[in-house]
Design an enzyme around this catalytic site. Structure first.
Site, PDB file in Angstrom:
ATOM      1  N   HIS A   3      -8.253  -7.635  16.911  1.00 13.40           N
ATOM      2  CA  HIS A   3      -9.501  -6.901  16.671  1.00 13.40           C
ATOM      3  C   HIS A   3      -9.191  -5.508  16.086  1.00 13.40           C
ATOM      4  CE1 HIS A   3     -13.656  -5.483  18.114  1.00 13.40           C
ATOM      5  NE2 HIS A   3     -13.036  -4.372  17.776  1.00 13.40           N
ATOM      6  N   GLU A   4      -8.244  -4.806  16.698  1.00 10.96           N
ATOM      7  CA  GLU A   4      -7.919  -3.445  16.237  1.00 10.96           C
ATOM      8  C   GLU A   4      -7.229  -3.475  14.880  1.00 10.96           C
ATOM      9  OE1 GLU A   4      -9.444  -1.260  17.738  1.00 10.96           O
ATOM     10  OE2 GLU A   4      -9.845  -2.374  19.567  1.00 10.96           O
ATOM     11  N   HIS A  25      -9.655  -3.606  12.091  1.00 12.81           N
ATOM     12  CA  HIS A  25     -10.240  -2.294  11.750  1.00 12.81           C
ATOM     13  C   HIS A  25      -9.425  -1.601  10.656  1.00 12.81           C
ATOM     14  CE1 HIS A  25     -13.567  -1.648  14.483  1.00 12.81           C
ATOM     15  NE2 HIS A  25     -12.847  -1.950  15.552  1.00 12.81           N
ATOM     16  N   GLN A  55     -11.513   4.033  13.161  1.00 15.67           N
ATOM     17  CA  GLN A  55     -12.753   4.309  13.893  1.00 15.67           C
ATOM     18  C   GLN A  55     -12.970   5.793  14.159  1.00 15.67           C
ATOM     19  OE1 GLN A  55     -11.643   1.176  16.950  1.00 15.67           O
ATOM     20  NE2 GLN A  55     -13.857   1.097  17.081  1.00 15.67           N
ATOM     21  N   GLY A  65      -9.496  -0.572  23.385  1.00 13.65           N
ATOM     22  CA  GLY A  65      -8.726  -0.466  22.155  1.00 13.65           C
ATOM     23  C   GLY A  65      -9.437   0.440  21.167  1.00 13.65           C
ATOM     24  N   CYS A  77     -17.286  -3.705  20.580  1.00 11.85           N
ATOM     25  CA  CYS A  77     -16.544  -2.709  19.802  1.00 11.85           C
ATOM     26  C   CYS A  77     -17.199  -1.344  19.998  1.00 11.85           C
ATOM     27  CB  CYS A  77     -16.586  -3.110  18.324  1.00 11.85           C
ATOM     28  SG  CYS A  77     -15.744  -1.947  17.243  1.00 11.85           S
ATOM     29  N   LEU A  78     -16.378  -0.316  20.158  1.00  8.24           N
ATOM     30  CA  LEU A  78     -16.927   1.029  20.343  1.00  8.24           C
ATOM     31  C   LEU A  78     -17.706   1.496  19.110  1.00  8.24           C
ATOM     32  CD1 LEU A  78     -13.912   2.798  22.112  1.00  8.24           C
ATOM     33  CD2 LEU A  78     -16.051   2.021  23.156  1.00  8.24           C
TER      34      LEU A  78
HETATM   35 NI    NI Z   1     -13.566  -2.387  17.453  1.00 10.16          NI
END
Ligand code: NI
Length: 165
Positions: free
Chosen positions: A132-133, A136, A50, A45, A90-91
């Site tokens: 989660h996304e 962000h 991000q 995701g 998370c990236l």
């Molecule tokens: Ni994330």
């Protein structure tokens, strides 16, 4: 095009994204680039926040074959039920995994990458990923759900690492 992913504790990750007003060519290109960036990372995701675009757009693909792309523009949770705890990563927070509690079942309304409204019901992994996304887009990271002590430790670690670079 592969986009650069902002890393914690970058303050730009705290930006609250604005609604997408029109699903135009730029937004479609952004979605395309975000899918490419997510698959390349690899991740399941990615939120526009991000990659430093502060509009309400997320891309997700939780399939192992990377063949179930899901793009949510202006997503809103309209129903949530139950609870699930799962180890998240998370990236934007590389090499860090912790358990987070979230709603298990959610119903979400959004626009797809063609600008068409749709609703989706999700549970377990997909539900966790969408929540989660969506966090962000509100400048919230999964680590914000952890205890203050864990957050403090992580911040120290991240600051040390960014000094090394
Ligand atoms: Ni994330």
């Amino acid at each position: 095009m592969i986009l650069e992913i902002l890393k914690y504790p970058d303050k730009r990750l705290r930006t609250i994204a604005k609604p997408v007003e029109e699903v135009n060519r730029e937004i479609k290109q952004l979605a395309k680039d975000m899918f490419q960036t997510m698959y390349e990372a690899p991740g399941i995701g990615l939120a526009a926040t991000q990659v430093n675009f502060h509009q309400r757009l997320i891309v997700i693909d939780i399939s192992e074959e990377c063949n179930q792309p899901l793009c949510l523009i202006n997503p809103e949770i309209i129903e949530k039920n139950g609870e699930i705890e799962y180890e998240e990563g998370c990236l934007s927070v590389p090499n860090y995994y912790e358990n987070v509690k979230r709603a298990n079942e959610i119903k979400v309304s959004a626009l797809n990458e063609l600008g068409q409204p749709f609703e989706i019901e999700a549970d377990e992994m997909l539900s966790i990923c969408i929540q989660h996304e969506m966090d962000h887009l509100n400048g919230i990271l999964f680590v914000d759900h952890l205890s203050k002590l864990k957050q403090k430790r992580l911040k120290k670690k991240a600051e040390k690492q960014s000094k090394k670079l």
